[in-house]
Design an enzyme around this catalytic site. Structure first.
Site, PDB file in Angstrom:
ATOM      1  N   SER A 182     -51.095 123.705 144.653  1.00 23.33           N
ATOM      2  CA  SER A 182     -50.997 123.285 146.051  1.00 23.33           C
ATOM      3  C   SER A 182     -49.721 122.473 146.201  1.00 23.33           C
ATOM      4  O   SER A 182     -49.191 121.952 145.212  1.00 23.33           O
ATOM      5  CB  SER A 182     -52.209 122.419 146.419  1.00 23.33           C
ATOM      6  OG  SER A 182     -52.028 121.781 147.668  1.00 23.33           O
ATOM      7  N   TYR A 195     -58.829 116.170 145.611  1.00 23.98           N
ATOM      8  CA  TYR A 195     -58.115 117.447 145.580  1.00 23.98           C
ATOM      9  C   TYR A 195     -56.692 117.244 145.075  1.00 23.98           C
ATOM     10  O   TYR A 195     -56.210 117.991 144.210  1.00 23.98           O
ATOM     11  CB  TYR A 195     -58.111 118.048 146.985  1.00 23.98           C
ATOM     12  CG  TYR A 195     -57.417 119.383 147.108  1.00 23.98           C
ATOM     13  CD1 TYR A 195     -58.067 120.557 146.732  1.00 23.98           C
ATOM     14  CD2 TYR A 195     -56.119 119.472 147.618  1.00 23.98           C
ATOM     15  CE1 TYR A 195     -57.439 121.785 146.857  1.00 23.98           C
ATOM     16  CE2 TYR A 195     -55.488 120.695 147.751  1.00 23.98           C
ATOM     17  CZ  TYR A 195     -56.149 121.847 147.362  1.00 23.98           C
ATOM     18  OH  TYR A 195     -55.520 123.063 147.491  1.00 23.98           O
TER      19      TYR A 195
END
Length: 298
Positions: A182, A195
């Site tokens: 990400s 996350y």
């Protein structure tokens, strides 16, 4: 002749003609598709791939794209109905489904064994399974949610890298391992705390695995999306998808294009294929320049 029989004698041939016309049209569409694909340079021709989180979102797009490019794919996911339906829609000669909880190492090992027993080898791992917890203050960090996020996003990827690499080394396969990271692996702020921590850890694992597996000719890379509307990031109804895409486009650096799951799958395809034969240890960021020109503001 009775009126009802006359009507039947007229309508039935018309229905039969309509059915024949549809069958011809459908056959033509399949022929046209096969002709198009036969003219495509299939960069994964003859390759065997595992795609985790492959039943939906980025994973499902990758399954379609990889099979279009000649690979046989094992879809690994806990979403059994979605995974089975996807495999059937693509064709069971090209795709199959294996139910697996990536946090269970025995499940992971068995998924790799299933693939090798079915296809004789493993060339590509696209480790894409992941979870995203809700945004919130670090002052209220839910450590149970933190542990679950780390278990799926990091431990699950580590288990698949371990067992996929073992298979590749045993067979002498110069394979490719790709993990979905990400932009949250590059900067702080765009993602929830757990996350973000998990994606930073995953990027470290990618770089470490790259160092350890290079001697076997195995490449390890990451693909890092900007915000993309998938089942993980929204309820995935039309309204939620549109809202998320509009939000991402407004904040994004590159205007005039909306990031789709297909774009991430295409980046993963490049890293999985021999087109990237000397690329390893990298995190291919697909964010339209967002992470290098500005930070997300509140």
């Amino acid at each position: 002749m009775p009126k009802l029989l006359v009507i039947f004698n007229i309508i039935y041939p018309l229905q039969s003609l309509k059915k024949d016309t549809f069958n011809f049209w459908w056959s033509f569409q399949k022929w046209k598709y096969n002709k198009t694909m036969s003219g495509l340079r299939q960069v994964l021709d003859g390759k065997i791939a595992i795609i985790t989180g492959g039943a939906s979102g980025i994973g499902a797009e990758a399954v379609r794209l990889f099979t279009d490019h000649g690979a046989k794919v094992v879809i690994v996911d806990i979403q059994e109905e979605l995974g089975q339906n996807l495999a059937v829609s693509i064709g069971l000669d090209k795709a199959s489904f294996y139910r697996c909880n990536v946090t269970d190492e025995t499940d992971v090992e068995n998924a790799v064994k299933f693939t090798v027993e079915k296809h004789g080898k493993l060339d590509v791992l696209f480790s894409n399974a992941g979870v995203l917890e809700a945004f919130g203050s670090v002052l209220d960090l839910d450590l149970e949610a933190f542990d679950r996020t780390m278990a799926v996003n990091v431990r699950g990827a580590a288990a698949f890298i371990k067992h996929a690499a073992r298979s590749m080394v045993a067979s002498g396969t110069r394979g490719s391992i790709v993990c979905t990271t990400s932009i949250a692996a590059e900067i702080g702020g765009p993602g929830p705390h757990s996350y973000t921590a998990s994606k930073h850890a995953l990027l470290g694992l990618i770089r470490s695995a790259c160092a350890g597996l290079g001697q076997y000719g195995i490449r390890v890379n990451g693909v890092a999306p900007y915000g993309v509307a998938t089942g993980m990031t929204s309820a995935y109804n039309e309204e939620a998808v549109k809202m998320l895409e509009e939000y991402g486009e407004a904040l994004g650096n590159l205007k005039g294009v909306v990031l789709k799951a297909r774009h991430i799958a295409e980046a993963a395809l490049f890293l999985a294929s021999d087109d990237s034969v000397y690329i390893s240890g990298q995190n291919l960021v697909v964010d339209g320049g967002f992470s290098v020109v500005k930070l997300m503001t509140t």
